[in-house]
Design a protein around this motif. Structure first.
Motif, PDB file in Angstrom:
ATOM      1  N   UNK A   2       0.835  -1.205   0.000  1.00 36.03           N
ATOM      2  CA  UNK A   2       0.000   0.000   0.000  1.00 36.03           C
ATOM      3  C   UNK A   2       0.867   1.251   0.000  1.00 36.03           C
ATOM      4  N   UNK A   3       1.963   1.241   0.769  1.00 40.96           N
ATOM      5  CA  UNK A   3       2.855   2.397   0.822  1.00 40.96           C
ATOM      6  C   UNK A   3       3.533   2.642  -0.521  1.00 40.96           C
ATOM      7  N   UNK A   4       4.007   1.581  -1.165  1.00 41.57           N
ATOM      8  CA  UNK A   4       4.673   1.735  -2.463  1.00 41.57           C
ATOM      9  C   UNK A   4       3.689   2.249  -3.508  1.00 41.57           C
ATOM     10  N   UNK A   5       2.486   1.699  -3.533  1.00 41.63           N
ATOM     11  CA  UNK A   5       1.488   2.117  -4.525  1.00 41.63           C
ATOM     12  C   UNK A   5       1.075   3.577  -4.310  1.00 41.63           C
ATOM     13  N   UNK A   6       0.925   3.976  -3.043  1.00 39.65           N
ATOM     14  CA  UNK A   6       0.547   5.363  -2.774  1.00 39.65           C
ATOM     15  C   UNK A   6       1.653   6.317  -3.211  1.00 39.65           C
ATOM     16  N   UNK A   7       2.909   5.902  -3.066  1.00 41.31           N
ATOM     17  CA  UNK A   7       4.008   6.744  -3.528  1.00 41.31           C
ATOM     18  C   UNK A   7       4.035   6.813  -5.055  1.00 41.31           C
ATOM     19  N   UNK A   8       3.720   5.711  -5.737  1.00 40.89           N
ATOM     20  CA  UNK A   8       3.677   5.717  -7.200  1.00 40.89           C
ATOM     21  C   UNK A   8       2.608   6.662  -7.727  1.00 40.89           C
ATOM     22  N   UNK A   9       1.507   6.777  -7.004  1.00 40.61           N
ATOM     23  CA  UNK A   9       0.458   7.728  -7.402  1.00 40.61           C
ATOM     24  C   UNK A   9       1.019   9.147  -7.398  1.00 40.61           C
ATOM     25  N   UNK A  10       1.941   9.419  -6.468  1.00 43.58           N
ATOM     26  CA  UNK A  10       2.550  10.744  -6.343  1.00 43.58           C
ATOM     27  C   UNK A  10       3.957  10.736  -6.939  1.00 43.58           C
ATOM     28  N   UNK A  11       4.125  10.067  -8.058  1.00 46.99           N
ATOM     29  CA  UNK A  11       5.455   9.859  -8.627  1.00 46.99           C
ATOM     30  C   UNK A  11       6.222  11.153  -8.863  1.00 46.99           C
ATOM     31  N   UNK A  12       5.517  12.246  -9.145  1.00 45.12           N
ATOM     32  CA  UNK A  12       6.189  13.514  -9.435  1.00 45.12           C
ATOM     33  C   UNK A  12       6.890  14.087  -8.205  1.00 45.12           C
ATOM     34  N   UNK A  13       6.665  13.492  -7.028  1.00 44.67           N
ATOM     35  CA  UNK A  13       7.303  13.970  -5.804  1.00 44.67           C
ATOM     36  C   UNK A  13       8.470  13.080  -5.376  1.00 44.67           C
ATOM     37  N   UNK A  14       8.727  12.007  -6.113  1.00 47.67           N
ATOM     38  CA  UNK A  14       9.786  11.072  -5.722  1.00 47.67           C
ATOM     39  C   UNK A  14      11.155  11.703  -5.939  1.00 47.67           C
TER      40      UNK A  14
ATOM     41  N   UNK B  99      14.964  15.821 -13.211  1.00 46.67           N
ATOM     42  CA  UNK B  99      13.511  15.928 -13.263  1.00 46.67           C
ATOM     43  C   UNK B  99      12.941  14.795 -12.424  1.00 46.67           C
ATOM     44  N   UNK B 100      11.785  14.999 -11.866  1.00 46.85           N
ATOM     45  CA  UNK B 100      11.150  13.966 -11.055  1.00 46.85           C
ATOM     46  C   UNK B 100      10.220  13.123 -11.910  1.00 46.85           C
ATOM     47  N   UNK B 101      10.097  11.826 -11.538  1.00 46.90           N
ATOM     48  CA  UNK B 101      10.688  11.145 -10.392  1.00 46.90           C
ATOM     49  C   UNK B 101      12.202  11.001 -10.535  1.00 46.90           C
TER      50      UNK B 101
END
Length: 459
Positions: A372-384, A407-409
C-alpha cells in the motif's frame, strides 16, 4: 498576486517570459533545422545528407576537444537522449517531459481515456483480489516465491556448472567474473529469474578495442555453447550489440533463467581506490556514447548488487510482490504504443528499499502495508526524490550538477551518481493510474496505515 505566465519552447524545453522572446529564440535556435531520429538532435537542412553518413566517416574533432570544463553542454546533450523524454508512440525525443506529453496529446490524441484503455490490464485471479494478509501470503508462497530446498540446491549447481562452461567457451581469457541480476540479488520470482554475467579480461586494451572485439567474441561464445551438453537447454535470444542473451532451462524444475552475458576490461579491479572510482564517474558523466557508457558502467555492477542484497528478507519479499504487480497489472503494449517503457526491475528494487527506509527499516512488517505504501508513492510519482550517499558525497561536483538538472521522479543509482534510474521509463503517468486503481482493489479495502507506516497518511 498575478501569476507570471511562462512560454515554453516545445523543441528544447526552454522557458521565456513573453511570446516575443520565445519567437526570437525559435528563429535563432530552431528555424531551418530538422529533427534527426537517429541521434535525437536538430540538424540544418543543408547538412542533413552529411549528417546521415555513418559516424565512422565523420570528423572526430568535436570528440577530441571535449573536456571536463564543458560539463553543462555535455549534460544537456546527454539529457535529450533519455527514454523518459521519448514519445511512447513514435519514439521521437524531446527536450523536456512536458514537451513530449504535449506532442503525444496533439499528434497521437493520447487523452486520459486513451491512457486508461492502453494502461490498465489486470490479469485474471490477480493477487489484489486477495481479501486478507494471510491470503496474500499464501498467494505469494504458491505463485511468486522461488522454489527452496533440494530444488533450489539443484538449480544453484546447474547455474554454477553453466557459468564454468561460459568461461571455458569464451574465446578471450578472463581475469575476473562478476554476477548480477534478480537471481543473485534474491529478488527473483517464479516467472522472472535474471542472471547477468560480466566477463572481465585484461586482453582488452581500452573501451574502443573492447567494442571491436566484443561482437566476434560473443558470436563465438554463442556457437560454442550450442555444442556443449547444455546446448539443448539453451534458447538463444535476439542479437544485441553488446551482450549475448539466452534462456536456460533447468532439468529439475523445468523452469528457466534469463541470462545476459557481457564482457569488458577490468577498469576498476576488485579493490579500487576512491580516486579511481571518482575518475570513472567523471568518465561516465562526460561520455556521450551510450554503448561506451554501458560498458564502463559494468564495473559498478558489484556495488549495485551488494546494495540490494544488504536489505532484509522481508524487503526482498515485498520487492517480488511489486515486480509481480508490474508484470500482471498493465495492458500489453500494442503496435500503437510499442515504444512504451515501464520502470525496470532495478528501479522497483530501489523504490521498495526507499519505502522500507522511510518506515525505519523494520525487520518484520505487513506485506499489505508495504504494498500500500509503495502504490501510494507511485500515485505521487512527481514527488519522488531519492538519493543515497554510500559511494559519493553530497559535495561531489558531478552529483551536484546531476541533481541541479534532474527531473522527477528522481532515484539516483546508489553506485553511479550520473544515472537517474527513473529515466528508463516514459510512462510514469500510466504507472500512477494503475497504482490508483490497484488501491481500490479488495486487498486494500478498509486498510488503514499502522505503525511504522503512519507516514503514508500524508499521501
Amino acid at each position: 498576486m498575478w501569476a507570471l505566465k511562462c512560454y515554453k519552447c516545445e523543441c528544447c524545453g526552454s522557458d521565456y517570459v513573453s511570446y516575443k522572446a520565445l519567437k526570437y529564440h525559435f528563429r535563432q535556435k530552431h528555424f531551418g533545422k530538422v529533427h534527426w531520429e537517429e541521434c535525437g538532435h536538430e540538424v540544418p537542412r543543408e547538412r542533413l545528407q552529411h549528417h546521415s553518413e555513418p559516424v565512422q566517416e565523420r570528423s572526430t574533432m568535436q570528440t577530441h576537444k571535449l573536456s571536463w570544463e564543458n560539463l553543462e553542454e555535455r549534460n544537456i546533450k546527454h539529457m535529450t537522449t533519455e527514454i523518459s523524454k521519448t514519445c511512447r508512440m513514435c519514439s521521437r525525443r524531446f527536450g523536456t517531459i512536458l514537451s513530449r506529453e504535449n506532442h503525444e496529446l496533439q499528434e497521437h490524441r493520447f487523452t486520459a481515456s486513451k491512457r486508461a484503455q492502453m494502461s490498465i490490464g489486470f490479469s485474471p485471479h490477480h493477487m489484489l483480489e486477495c481479501k486478507s494478509p494471510q491470503e496474500l501470503q499464501r498467494f505469494a508462497d504458491e505463485n511468486i516465491r522461488p522454489a527452496s530446498g533440494p530444488q533450489s540446491a539443484a538449480c544453484v549447481a546447474e547455474i554454477m556448472a553453466l557459468l564454468t562452461r561460459i568461461q571455458a567457451c569464451f574465446p578471450v581469457p578472463t581475469s575476473r567474473v562478476i554476477q548480477g541480476g534478480s537471481y543473485i540479488k534474491g529478488t527473483d520470482t517464479q516467472g522472472c529469474s535474471e542472471i547477468d554475467i560480466v566477463l572481465f579480461s585484461d586482453v582488452f586494451a581500452d573501451v574502443n578495442h573492447c567494442k571491436k572485439q566484443l561482437t566476434e567474441g560473443l558470436d563465438a561464445l554463442r556457437e560454442n555453447l550450442k555444442q556443449t551438453s547444455h546446448g539443448n537447454r539453451i534458447l538463444m535470444g535476439k542479437r544485441a550489440p553488446l551482450s549475448l542473451r539466452f534462456n536456460f532451462v533447468c532439468t529439475e524444475g523445468l523452469h528457466s533463467h534469463s541470462f545476459e552475458i557481457m564482457a569488458y576490461w577490468d577498469i576498476l579491479g576488485p579493490a579500487p581506490s576512491t580516486d579511481l572510482k571518482l575518475h570513472l564517474y567523471r568518465r561516465l558523466y562526460l561520455c556521450d556514447d551510450s554503448d561506451m557508457a554501458q560498458l564502463c558502467a559494468l564495473a559498478l555492477l558489484p556495488y549495485q548488487v551488494d546494495f540490494v542484497k544488504a536489505s532484509v528478507a522481508r524487503v526482498k519479499e515485498l520487492t517480488r510482490l511489486m515486480i509481480h504487480w508490474f508484470k500482471t497489472s498493465f495492458a500489453n503494449s500494442t503496435e500503437e504504443n510499442k515504444f512504451r517503457k515501464l520502470p525496470s526491475s532495478y528501479t522497483v528494487e530501489l523504490l521498495t528499499i526507499h519505502i522500507w527506509e522511510l518506515a525505519g527499516k523494520p525487520l518484520l512488517f505487513s506485506l499489505v502495508q508495504g504494498m500500500r505504501a509503495v502504490l501510494k508513492l507511485l500515485v505521487r510519482y512527481a514527488e519522488i526524490e531519492v538519493v543515497w550517499h554510500r559511494h559519493y558525497c553530497p559535495t561531489f561536483p558531478i552529483f551536484v550538477k546531476v541533481k541541479q538538472k534532474h527531473t522527477r521522479p528522481f532515484i539516483l543509482d546508489p553506485a553511479n551518481p550520473t544515472v537517474n534510474v527513473c529515466d528508463t521509463c516514459n510512462a510514469w503517468d500510466e504507472v500512477a493510474l494503475v497504482a490508483r486503481h490497484s488501491l481500490l482493489k479488495p486487498l486494500f479495502s478498509g486498510v488503514r496505515a499502522e505503525p511504522p507506516w503512519l507516514f503514508t497518511d500524508d499521501w
